[in-house]
Scaffold this motif. Structure first.
Motif, mmCIF file in Angstrom:
data_model
loop_
_atom_site.group_PDB
_atom_site.id
_atom_site.type_symbol
_atom_site.label_atom_id
_atom_site.label_comp_id
_atom_site.label_asym_id
_atom_site.label_seq_id
_atom_site.Cartn_x
_atom_site.Cartn_y
_atom_site.Cartn_z
ATOM 1 N N LYS A 108 -11.359 7.544 16.858
ATOM 2 C CA LYS A 108 -9.977 8.008 16.960
ATOM 3 C C LYS A 108 -9.650 9.090 15.946
ATOM 4 O O LYS A 108 -8.504 9.225 15.509
ATOM 5 N N ALA A 109 -10.660 9.870 15.542
ATOM 6 C CA ALA A 109 -10.391 10.983 14.640
ATOM 7 C C ALA A 109 -9.472 11.981 15.337
ATOM 8 O O ALA A 109 -9.464 12.084 16.570
ATOM 9 N N CYS A 110 -8.713 12.735 14.546
ATOM 10 C CA CYS A 110 -7.862 13.776 15.112
ATOM 11 C C CYS A 110 -8.717 14.726 15.954
ATOM 12 O O CYS A 110 -9.911 14.900 15.679
ATOM 13 N N GLY A 151 -11.614 5.426 4.154
ATOM 14 C CA GLY A 151 -11.483 6.866 4.377
ATOM 15 C C GLY A 151 -11.320 7.078 5.865
ATOM 16 O O GLY A 151 -11.329 6.112 6.646
ATOM 17 N N CYS A 152 -11.193 8.321 6.269
ATOM 18 C CA CYS A 152 -10.922 8.574 7.679
ATOM 19 C C CYS A 152 -12.008 8.031 8.609
ATOM 20 O O CYS A 152 -11.702 7.456 9.649
ATOM 21 N N MET A 153 -13.288 8.203 8.240
ATOM 22 C CA MET A 153 -14.326 7.846 9.207
ATOM 23 C C MET A 153 -14.405 6.343 9.453
ATOM 24 O O MET A 153 -14.783 5.910 10.543
ATOM 25 N N ASP A 156 -17.135 16.629 3.303
ATOM 26 C CA ASP A 156 -16.184 17.170 2.345
ATOM 27 C C ASP A 156 -15.046 17.873 3.075
ATOM 28 O O ASP A 156 -15.192 18.989 3.554
ATOM 29 N N ASN A 157 -13.910 17.167 3.185
ATOM 30 C CA ASN A 157 -12.734 17.812 3.777
ATOM 31 C C ASN A 157 -11.725 18.169 2.696
ATOM 32 O O ASN A 157 -10.583 18.487 2.969
ATOM 33 N N GLU A 158 -12.188 18.118 1.466
ATOM 34 C CA GLU A 158 -11.471 18.645 0.306
ATOM 35 C C GLU A 158 -10.125 17.977 0.046
ATOM 36 O O GLU A 158 -9.177 18.639 -0.372
ATOM 37 N N CYS A 217 -10.650 19.735 8.025
ATOM 38 C CA CYS A 217 -9.728 18.738 8.559
ATOM 39 C C CYS A 217 -8.499 19.495 9.051
ATOM 40 O O CYS A 217 -7.692 19.948 8.247
ATOM 41 N N PRO A 218 -8.391 19.697 10.359
ATOM 42 C CA PRO A 218 -7.265 20.479 10.887
ATOM 43 C C PRO A 218 -5.918 19.940 10.400
ATOM 44 O O PRO A 218 -5.022 20.710 10.054
ATOM 45 N N THR A 219 -5.810 18.638 10.339
ATOM 46 C CA THR A 219 -4.554 17.999 9.955
ATOM 47 C C THR A 219 -4.175 18.308 8.507
ATOM 48 O O THR A 219 -3.035 18.649 8.202
ATOM 49 N N GLY A 220 -5.138 18.185 7.620
ATOM 50 C CA GLY A 220 -4.854 18.374 6.203
ATOM 51 C C GLY A 220 -4.885 19.831 5.775
ATOM 52 O O GLY A 220 -4.261 20.213 4.784
#
Ligand code: TPP
Ligand code: SF4
Lengths: 302, 102
Positions: free
Chosen positions: A24-26, A53-55, A133-135, A218-221
């Motif tokens: 269900k990741a963005c 974390g997200c994953m 790494d999505n920083e 990460c498009p969202t962040g």
């Protein structure tokens, strides 16, 4: 290098099975792409640990589990220690053909999980640690981590009259694991998937601890459209803001030298998190980049 | 036809005993697995005549929704969130994003 092969992985030779699917990741999540591609290389006999974390948030929605290989959530700080335990368990069971691999975010790696990773490297655990790494700490709503680059807007480093995004430098995790005497380390980008696949293959066959840090927008962040993920990850390399390198047998290797860099201003300002950067800010980023590249070009092998 | 093997989807049945709890990938609980994802506003349309099978889109899909078939690729609509990365990656413009409800 350490007996590992240099033959490139052909996309056609990758297994048809998806080992990370239905998550269900963005839409357009770079981290989920990094996980999906790595597992295509390490295969069905992967033993996976994913910390908070997200994953883990998007991958373990019981009863709808997205990993079709063995996978478990670890504590936030404990990716590398759980991987160490899994490797020991596999040894005890006589499982010789498994790949023990972890996927942790930048916060879980460079901040809270650093001591466990350092300990695993010290014990020469035969594990593969991949930092997507999505920083930023994305899963909790985009807070600054030790790997957030200077100037980036996050919810804890806002842009206003007293603060202009993240102020400190980005921690150099690649040099940190190298200084720990790791067997193999690499940086990669989801914008250069072939390079990433090859590094995963190399890392998975190293006799000792391996670490890969893969730039995973990460498009969202980051404040970019979902279709920009891979293009931005490629552009970061072309602008010289992300280095593709390896560390093996005690030597640093540069995989790609863009020669002249693509302009950084446009690359940065198309991202919402950098929109506020002035020309002066961009010049500072470029100065830091040029300094880093001078050292790399002088000292790293090609 | 989607080439196999793909993950096996089990029907979710409310468990009564411990051994009834599902192991592995299970369908039904989420929007993504029941038909076309509700998240999607656009969907990629592949032009097989222009596709050379370079697999750039396949290597760029975060959702494993691009599936190799023969020398070309097809879309597994169940998993596509419509992010549009595949259309950006295709150098030959063989992928176009179309509105989900045309
Ligand atoms: C010990 C502990 N502290 C805090 C949290 C809350 N928490 C869950 S996910 C997360 C952010 C993770 O960030 P990162 O490691 O960068 O991964 P990402 O979310 O970006 O994928 C935090 C702070 C936690 N689960 N455990
Ligand atoms: S918030 Fe970012 S890292 Fe997390 S699932 Fe969404 S795109 Fe991926």
């Amino acid at each position: 290098m350490s007996g590992s092969s240099k033959t490139p992985i052909s996309p056609r030779s990758l297994p048809e099975e998806e080992f990370f699917i239905g998550h269900k990741a963005c839409a357009g999540c770079g981290g989920s792409l990094a996980v999906r591609l790595a597992l295509k290389v390490t295969g069905p006999r992967s033993l996976v640990a994913v910390p908070a974390g997200c994953m883990s948030a998007v991958g373990f929605l019981y009863p709808q589990m997205s990993f079709s290989c063995n996978a478990i959530i670890s504590t936030f700080a404990g990716t590398a220690s759980m991987l160490s335990g899994m490797a020991a368990g596999a040894r005890a069971l006589g499982w010789r053909d498994v790949k023990v691999v972890g996927f942790a975010g930048d916060g879980g790696t460079a901040d809270i999980g650093l001591q466990a990773l350092s300990g695993a490297i010290d014990r020469r655990e035969r594990i593969l640690y991949i930092c997507y790494d999505n920083e930023g700490y994305m899963n909790t709503g985009v807070q600054k981590s030790g790997l957030t680059p200077p100037g980036a807007r996050t919810t804890t480093t806002p842009v206003g009259s007293t603060m202009r995004g993240s102020s400190g430098p980005k921690k150099n995790m690649f040099e940190i694991v190298a200084a720990n005497g790791i067997a193999y380390a690499a940086t990669a980008s989801v914008g250069y998937p072939q390079d990433y696949l090859d590094k995963v293959a190399r890392a998975a066959s190293v006799d000792g601890t391996a670490y890969i840090q893969v730039l995973s927008p990460c498009p969202t962040g980051w404040g970019v459209p979902s279709h920009e993920t891979t293009r931005i990850a490629r552009e970061a390399v072309d602008c010289g803001l992300w280095v593709l390198g390896e560390y093996a047998d005690g030597k640093h290797i540069l995989n790609r030298d863009p020669g002249t860099f693509a302009p950084a201003a446009e690359h940065l300002r198309t991202q919402g998190r950098f929109k506020h950067l002035t020309d002066e800010d961009v010049a500072r980023v470029e100065r830091d980049r040029d300094e880093q590249w001078k050292k790399i070009r002088d000292h790293w092998l090609r | 036809m989607i080439p196999m093997p793909r993950p096996i989807f089990q029907k979710y049945v409310a468990p009564i005993r411990a051994e009834d709890y599902p192991i592995g990938t299970v369908a039904e609980s989420g929007v993504l697995l029941s038909g076309s994802a509700d998240w999607r506003r656009e969907r990629p349309v592949f032009n097989a005549d222009l596709c050379t099978g370079c697999l750039k889109c396949y290597l760029a899909c975060p959702d494993g929704a691009v599936v190799r078939e023969g020398k070309k690729v097809v879309l597994d609509e169940r998993f596509c969130k419509g992010c549009g990365i595949c259309a950006v990656e295709c150098r030959l413009k063989a992928i176009r994003m179309a509105a989900e409800r045309e």
